[in-house]
Design a protein around this motif. Structure first.
Motif, mmCIF file in Angstrom:
data_model
loop_
_atom_site.group_PDB
_atom_site.id
_atom_site.type_symbol
_atom_site.label_atom_id
_atom_site.label_comp_id
_atom_site.label_asym_id
_atom_site.label_seq_id
_atom_site.Cartn_x
_atom_site.Cartn_y
_atom_site.Cartn_z
ATOM 1 N N ALA A 42 1.317 -0.814 0.330
ATOM 2 C CA ALA A 42 0.167 -0.209 -0.456
ATOM 3 C C ALA A 42 0.868 0.865 0.064
ATOM 4 O O ALA A 42 0.572 2.251 -1.044
ATOM 5 N N PHE A 43 1.474 0.720 0.496
ATOM 6 C CA PHE A 43 2.711 2.286 0.538
ATOM 7 C C PHE A 43 3.395 2.584 -0.588
ATOM 8 O O PHE A 43 4.151 3.623 -1.107
ATOM 9 N N GLN A 44 4.073 1.899 -0.949
ATOM 10 C CA GLN A 44 4.410 1.586 -2.454
ATOM 11 C C GLN A 44 3.915 2.558 -3.700
ATOM 12 O O GLN A 44 4.224 3.249 -4.026
ATOM 13 N N VAL A 45 2.668 1.826 -3.119
ATOM 14 C CA VAL A 45 1.300 2.441 -4.261
ATOM 15 C C VAL A 45 1.036 3.366 -4.156
ATOM 16 O O VAL A 45 1.102 4.760 -4.842
ATOM 17 N N VAL A 46 1.121 4.206 -2.984
ATOM 18 C CA VAL A 46 0.445 5.473 -3.074
ATOM 19 C C VAL A 46 1.779 6.667 -3.117
ATOM 20 O O VAL A 46 1.002 7.598 -3.592
ATOM 21 N N LEU A 47 2.814 5.839 -2.586
ATOM 22 C CA LEU A 47 3.527 6.948 -2.143
ATOM 23 C C LEU A 47 4.034 7.340 -3.750
ATOM 24 O O LEU A 47 4.436 8.526 -4.566
ATOM 25 N N GLN A 48 3.881 6.384 -4.664
ATOM 26 C CA GLN A 48 4.328 6.561 -6.011
ATOM 27 C C GLN A 48 3.169 7.513 -6.795
ATOM 28 O O GLN A 48 3.820 8.450 -7.539
ATOM 29 N N GLU A 49 2.054 7.101 -6.209
ATOM 30 C CA GLU A 49 0.921 8.492 -6.815
ATOM 31 C C GLU A 49 1.229 9.772 -6.389
ATOM 32 O O GLU A 49 0.853 10.451 -6.927
ATOM 33 N N TYR A 50 1.708 9.721 -5.542
ATOM 34 C CA TYR A 50 2.143 10.597 -4.459
ATOM 35 C C TYR A 50 3.712 11.779 -5.085
ATOM 36 O O TYR A 50 4.027 12.817 -4.515
ATOM 37 N N GLY A 51 4.324 11.303 -5.958
ATOM 38 C CA GLY A 51 5.384 11.453 -6.596
ATOM 39 C C GLY A 51 7.013 11.936 -5.558
ATOM 40 O O GLY A 51 7.529 11.989 -6.280
ATOM 41 N N PHE A 52 6.710 10.915 -4.411
ATOM 42 C CA PHE A 52 7.604 10.956 -3.411
ATOM 43 C C PHE A 52 8.867 9.595 -3.773
ATOM 44 O O PHE A 52 9.267 8.965 -4.962
ATOM 45 N N ASN A 53 9.940 10.268 -3.539
ATOM 46 C CA ASN A 53 11.055 9.803 -4.187
ATOM 47 C C ASN A 53 11.099 9.690 -6.331
ATOM 48 O O ASN A 53 11.650 9.534 -6.210
ATOM 49 N N ASN A 54 10.578 11.001 -5.874
ATOM 50 C CA ASN A 54 10.247 11.144 -7.817
ATOM 51 C C ASN A 54 9.742 9.455 -8.475
ATOM 52 O O ASN A 54 9.900 9.572 -9.889
ATOM 53 N N GLY A 55 8.727 9.286 -8.041
ATOM 54 C CA GLY A 55 7.690 8.596 -8.265
ATOM 55 C C GLY A 55 8.565 6.946 -8.185
ATOM 56 O O GLY A 55 8.195 6.146 -8.610
ATOM 57 N N VAL A 56 9.913 6.976 -7.775
ATOM 58 C CA VAL A 56 10.417 5.280 -8.042
ATOM 59 C C VAL A 56 9.464 4.579 -6.418
ATOM 60 O O VAL A 56 9.915 5.588 -5.322
ATOM 61 N N PRO A 57 9.334 3.282 -6.276
ATOM 62 C CA PRO A 57 9.149 2.555 -5.784
ATOM 63 C C PRO A 57 9.930 2.647 -4.237
ATOM 64 O O PRO A 57 10.781 2.134 -4.746
ATOM 65 N N ILE A 58 8.698 2.619 -3.576
ATOM 66 C CA ILE A 58 10.441 2.492 -1.845
ATOM 67 C C ILE A 58 10.472 0.739 -1.653
ATOM 68 O O ILE A 58 9.859 0.062 -2.276
ATOM 69 N N THR A 59 11.823 0.719 -1.964
ATOM 70 C CA THR A 59 12.202 -0.437 -1.249
ATOM 71 C C THR A 59 11.940 -1.223 0.131
ATOM 72 O O THR A 59 11.089 -0.557 1.177
ATOM 73 N N GLU A 60 12.470 -2.207 0.008
ATOM 74 C CA GLU A 60 11.937 -3.492 1.157
ATOM 75 C C GLU A 60 11.889 -2.666 2.082
ATOM 76 O O GLU A 60 11.904 -2.716 3.428
ATOM 77 N N GLU A 61 13.463 -2.509 2.046
ATOM 78 C CA GLU A 61 14.651 -2.359 3.799
ATOM 79 C C GLU A 61 13.952 -1.006 4.030
ATOM 80 O O GLU A 61 14.324 -0.630 5.277
ATOM 81 N N PHE A 62 13.878 0.536 3.201
ATOM 82 C CA PHE A 62 13.366 1.453 2.839
ATOM 83 C C PHE A 62 11.694 1.307 4.054
ATOM 84 O O PHE A 62 11.573 2.327 5.429
ATOM 85 N N PHE A 63 11.218 0.095 3.604
ATOM 86 C CA PHE A 63 9.666 0.537 4.946
ATOM 87 C C PHE A 63 10.259 -0.169 6.140
ATOM 88 O O PHE A 63 9.632 0.419 6.821
ATOM 89 N N ILE A 64 11.691 -0.800 5.398
ATOM 90 C CA ILE A 64 11.738 -1.534 7.484
ATOM 91 C C ILE A 64 11.929 -0.760 8.206
ATOM 92 O O ILE A 64 11.327 -0.306 9.522
ATOM 93 N N GLN A 65 13.277 0.892 7.881
ATOM 94 C CA GLN A 65 13.210 1.055 8.812
ATOM 95 C C GLN A 65 12.736 2.551 8.893
ATOM 96 O O GLN A 65 13.021 3.467 9.847
#
Length: 250
Positions: A42-65
């Motif tokens: 859900a974070f991957q999808v929504v953060l992309q939609e909001y243009g976070f990190n220039n639209g590059v999907p977050i990694t699992e490592e980023f999610f955990i940290q």
């Protein structure tokens, strides 16, 4: 490092020291159910939609940290410090997406119903304590068939401070009218373990998705893979030998 009876290598901490046991507290996400994959997606999808990190999907490592186990208030301040309102809209959209996926994707942690039966069989008090929004936590608990199991649900945002502050766990003790010296916690995240330790309680850490080394840094009493882990049942057996109920100690 832990040994079979749930004590640390230096012998200073043990679940058996809690006898007579009064209550067991459970986190929800990652502790009752393996929900982190839903939150990650859900974070991957929504953060992309909001243009976070220039639209590059977050990694699992980023999610955990940066995201797993954290309260939304902390997440919003960290990810969108200059646009808090937009951050809250994002987290609302993310939580709604998680709820839509729950019916098909939610799975209980292995051995969960074995340990909930143990809690019931010993007549212990129990509460769910979470940083998730109440609507999510109630949905998860209902889908897992545990609505009648829990006596109360404590939500981080309804306390003065959410985890990693001890407030939610201290409130659970107050509501259940039990002592921290006779209660332990099941938790899967660093922030949750820290909250339990700060509240003065023993914490059983579960390595559902978070790395063992990361969790050990938060100082759990014992670390287990899931509720079927022999280390957990060895620790509970030692607790039973001391007498779970007042007046039953050897």
């Amino acid at each position: 490092m832990t040994v079979s009876d749930g004590s640390s290598a230096d012998g200073k901490k043990s679940l058996s020291d809690l006898a007579p046991l009064e209550a067991v507290l459970f986190d929800v996400d990652g502790t009752l159910c393996d929900s982190d994959p839903l939150h990650y997606y859900a974070f991957q999808v929504v953060l992309q939609e909001y243009g976070f990190n220039n639209g590059v999907p977050i990694t699992e490592e980023f999610f955990i940290q940066n995201l797993a186990g954290k309260h939304n208030d902390e997440i919003v301040k960290n990810l969108f410090p200059k646009d808090i309102a937009r951050g809250w809209k994002l987290t609302d959209d993310k939580e709604a997406l998680v709820r839509r996926m729950v019916a098909e994707k939610l799975e209980a942690i292995n051995g969960l119903y074995k340990v909930t039966k143990w809690v019931e069989d010993h007549g212990l008090k129990r509460a769910a304590v979470t940083n998730s929004p109440r609507i999510n936590a109630e949905l998860f608990i209902n889908k897992l068939g545990l609505t009648d199991f829990f006596e109360t649900l404590i939500v981080g945002c309804e306390c003065e401070h959410a985890k990693p502050h001890p407030d939610p766990y201290l409130k659970a003790l107050e509501v259940l009218k039990v002592s921290k010296d006779h209660t332990f916690i099941f938790e899967d995240s660093v922030s949750g373990i820290k909250a339990g330790v700060a509240a003065g309680m023993r914490v059983v850490g579960i390595t559902t998705r978070n790395p063992e080394g990361l969790l050990m840094g938060a100082n759990p009493t014992i670390l287990i893979k899931d509720y079927n882990d022999p280390k957990l049942w060895a620790a509970l057996e030692e607790l039973e030998k001391k007498g779970i109920h007042a007046g039953n100690a050897a």
